[in-house]
Motif scaffolding. Structure first.
Motif, PDB file in Angstrom:
ATOM      1  N   PRO A 136       4.495   3.280  -2.233  1.00  0.00           N
ATOM      2  CA  PRO A 136       5.867   3.565  -1.808  1.00  0.00           C
ATOM      3  C   PRO A 136       6.885   2.901  -2.740  1.00  0.00           C
ATOM      4  CG  PRO A 136       4.555   2.671   0.010  1.00  0.00           C
ATOM      5  CD  PRO A 136       3.731   2.579  -1.218  1.00  0.00           C
ATOM      6  N   LEU A 137       8.070   3.507  -2.861  1.00  0.00           N
ATOM      7  CA  LEU A 137       9.112   2.940  -3.725  1.00  0.00           C
ATOM      8  C   LEU A 137       9.549   1.564  -3.240  1.00  0.00           C
ATOM      9  CD1 LEU A 137      11.300   6.043  -4.603  1.00  0.00           C
ATOM     10  CD2 LEU A 137       9.864   4.700  -6.125  1.00  0.00           C
ATOM     11  N   GLU A 138       9.430   1.325  -1.944  1.00  0.00           N
ATOM     12  CA  GLU A 138       9.778   0.009  -1.383  1.00  0.00           C
ATOM     13  C   GLU A 138       8.916  -1.088  -2.011  1.00  0.00           C
ATOM     14  OE1 GLU A 138       9.893  -2.065   3.069  1.00  0.00           O
ATOM     15  OE2 GLU A 138       8.976  -0.102   2.778  1.00  0.00           O
ATOM     16  N   VAL A 139       7.630  -0.795  -2.190  1.00  0.00           N
ATOM     17  CA  VAL A 139       6.713  -1.759  -2.823  1.00  0.00           C
ATOM     18  C   VAL A 139       7.078  -1.929  -4.292  1.00  0.00           C
ATOM     19  CG1 VAL A 139       4.307  -2.184  -3.457  1.00  0.00           C
ATOM     20  CG2 VAL A 139       4.854  -1.291  -1.204  1.00  0.00           C
ATOM     21  N   GLY A 140       7.392  -0.828  -4.976  1.00  0.00           N
ATOM     22  CA  GLY A 140       7.769  -0.897  -6.386  1.00  0.00           C
ATOM     23  C   GLY A 140       9.007  -1.744  -6.601  1.00  0.00           C
ATOM     24  N   LYS A 141      10.006  -1.591  -5.718  1.00  0.00           N
ATOM     25  CA  LYS A 141      11.233  -2.389  -5.837  1.00  0.00           C
ATOM     26  C   LYS A 141      10.953  -3.859  -5.551  1.00  0.00           C
ATOM     27  CE  LYS A 141      14.689   1.118  -5.134  1.00  0.00           C
ATOM     28  NZ  LYS A 141      14.977   1.342  -6.515  1.00  0.00           N
TER      29      LYS A 141
ATOM     30  N   GLU B 264       5.609  -0.167 -10.192  1.00  0.00           N
ATOM     31  CA  GLU B 264       7.050  -0.295  -9.982  1.00  0.00           C
ATOM     32  C   GLU B 264       7.729   1.070  -9.834  1.00  0.00           C
ATOM     33  OE1 GLU B 264       8.886  -2.768 -12.912  1.00  0.00           O
ATOM     34  OE2 GLU B 264       7.902  -4.581 -12.179  1.00  0.00           O
ATOM     35  N   SER B 265       7.221   2.088 -10.523  1.00  0.00           N
ATOM     36  CA  SER B 265       7.847   3.413 -10.462  1.00  0.00           C
ATOM     37  C   SER B 265       7.317   4.256  -9.307  1.00  0.00           C
ATOM     38  CB  SER B 265       7.631   4.157 -11.776  1.00  0.00           C
ATOM     39  OG  SER B 265       6.248   4.445 -11.924  1.00  0.00           O
ATOM     40  N   GLY B 266       6.247   3.791  -8.626  1.00  0.00           N
ATOM     41  CA  GLY B 266       5.690   4.536  -7.509  1.00  0.00           C
ATOM     42  C   GLY B 266       4.702   5.601  -7.919  1.00  0.00           C
ATOM     43  N   ARG B 267       4.212   5.582  -9.163  1.00  0.00           N
ATOM     44  CA  ARG B 267       3.251   6.585  -9.637  1.00  0.00           C
ATOM     45  C   ARG B 267       1.810   6.172  -9.390  1.00  0.00           C
ATOM     46  NH1 ARG B 267       6.514   6.507 -14.564  1.00  0.00           N
ATOM     47  NH2 ARG B 267       4.896   5.131 -15.347  1.00  0.00           N
ATOM     48  N   ALA B 268       1.573   4.895  -9.102  1.00  0.00           N
ATOM     49  CA  ALA B 268       0.206   4.388  -8.997  1.00  0.00           C
ATOM     50  C   ALA B 268      -0.413   4.722  -7.651  1.00  0.00           C
ATOM     51  CB  ALA B 268       0.198   2.880  -9.204  1.00  0.00           C
ATOM     52  N   ILE B 269      -1.726   4.889  -7.664  1.00  0.00           N
ATOM     53  CA  ILE B 269      -2.503   5.016  -6.429  1.00  0.00           C
ATOM     54  C   ILE B 269      -2.809   3.581  -5.995  1.00  0.00           C
ATOM     55  CG2 ILE B 269      -4.668   5.814  -5.435  1.00  0.00           C
ATOM     56  CD1 ILE B 269      -4.653   8.007  -7.628  1.00  0.00           C
ATOM     57  N   PRO B 270      -2.454   3.206  -4.750  1.00  0.00           N
ATOM     58  CA  PRO B 270      -2.589   1.804  -4.353  1.00  0.00           C
ATOM     59  C   PRO B 270      -4.025   1.304  -4.411  1.00  0.00           C
ATOM     60  CG  PRO B 270      -1.809   3.162  -2.514  1.00  0.00           C
ATOM     61  CD  PRO B 270      -1.925   4.044  -3.692  1.00  0.00           C
ATOM     62  N   ASN B 271      -4.173   0.132  -4.971  1.00  0.00           N
ATOM     63  CA  ASN B 271      -5.459  -0.534  -5.054  1.00  0.00           C
ATOM     64  C   ASN B 271      -5.243  -1.926  -4.463  1.00  0.00           C
ATOM     65  OD1 ASN B 271      -7.700  -2.029  -5.824  1.00  0.00           O
ATOM     66  ND2 ASN B 271      -7.886  -1.040  -7.815  1.00  0.00           N
ATOM     67  N   ASN B 272      -5.946  -2.239  -3.377  1.00  0.00           N
ATOM     68  CA  ASN B 272      -5.728  -3.516  -2.695  1.00  0.00           C
ATOM     69  C   ASN B 272      -6.015  -4.717  -3.577  1.00  0.00           C
ATOM     70  OD1 ASN B 272      -4.704  -2.802  -0.176  1.00  0.00           O
ATOM     71  ND2 ASN B 272      -6.746  -2.291   0.601  1.00  0.00           N
ATOM     72  N   GLN B 273      -6.957  -4.600  -4.487  1.00  0.00           N
ATOM     73  CA  GLN B 273      -7.283  -5.709  -5.372  1.00  0.00           C
ATOM     74  C   GLN B 273      -6.115  -6.004  -6.309  1.00  0.00           C
ATOM     75  OE1 GLN B 273     -10.866  -5.068  -7.572  1.00  0.00           O
ATOM     76  NE2 GLN B 273     -11.051  -7.211  -8.187  1.00  0.00           N
TER      77      GLN B 273
END
Length: 184
Positions: free
Chosen positions: A110-115, A146-155
């Motif tokens: 999410p963009l919230e995480v990127g910001k 940061e841009s929100g393009r990544a697939i989240p990886n918990n590690q």
């Protein structure tokens, strides 16, 4: 050498008829005229016939190297498809797949995480490259998060959380991590 007969010829090798020649109608008729036994078989792949391709009857659970079982052959070629090129035929499921409208894709960060990552990184005075070096990742990974393009990886998210000191997962995104005693 004295006993050589110049009038006789000895043939060391004589090639027999090729497979195509032996199967031809002329070869079969010639063999029948000579009185030889000729065995012919008709190829079929029909349910209940017990034969496939004119060979031995099927036995379920046949070992590898022998003929496949009848249901397997029917699944590949369909009933009554002997001698036809049906391996690339259109199945009933193709229309069902064409009607499928659901778009399947991976969730992105999410963009919230990127910001939150960007603010935490800048709050510590780090560049994307510095943060990437600190967590042993490539700078492109940080840019993607940061841009929100990544697939989240918990590690990766865990490493970034520890490096910048902000929560990036759960309800409290962007809040400082509470440092307590580590459980062993």
């Amino acid at each position: 050498m004295a006993e050589s007969d110049w009038d006789t010829v000895t043939v060391l090798r004589k090639k027999g008829p090729t497979a195509a020649q032996a199967k031809s109608k002329q070869a079969i008729l010639a063999a029948q005229r000579r009185g030889e036994d000729v065995e012919t078989s008709k190829k079929s792949c029909l349910p209940g016939s017990g034969r496939l391709w004119g060979r031995a009857p099927f036995q379920t659970g046949s070992p590898v190297g022998l003929l496949p079982t009848l249901p397997f052959a029917l699944a590949l070629h369909g009933p009554g498809a002997a001698g036809q090129n049906k391996q690339h035929s259109v199945t009933k499921n193709t229309a069902k797949l064409d009607r499928e409208t659901e778009e399947l894709h991976h969730d992105r960060v999410p963009l919230e995480v990127g910001k939150a990552i960007q603010q935490g990184r800048q709050g510590q005075g780090l560049t994307q490259r510095d943060l990437a070096t600190k967590i042993n990742e490539k700078p492109q990974v940080i840019a993607d998060y940061e841009s929100g393009r990544a697939i989240p990886n918990n590690q990766v998210l865990g490493k970034i959380e520890r490096a910048i000191g902000l929560k990036l997962r759960g309800k409290d995104i962007g809040k400082p991590i509470e440092k307590g005693p580590r459980a062993k």
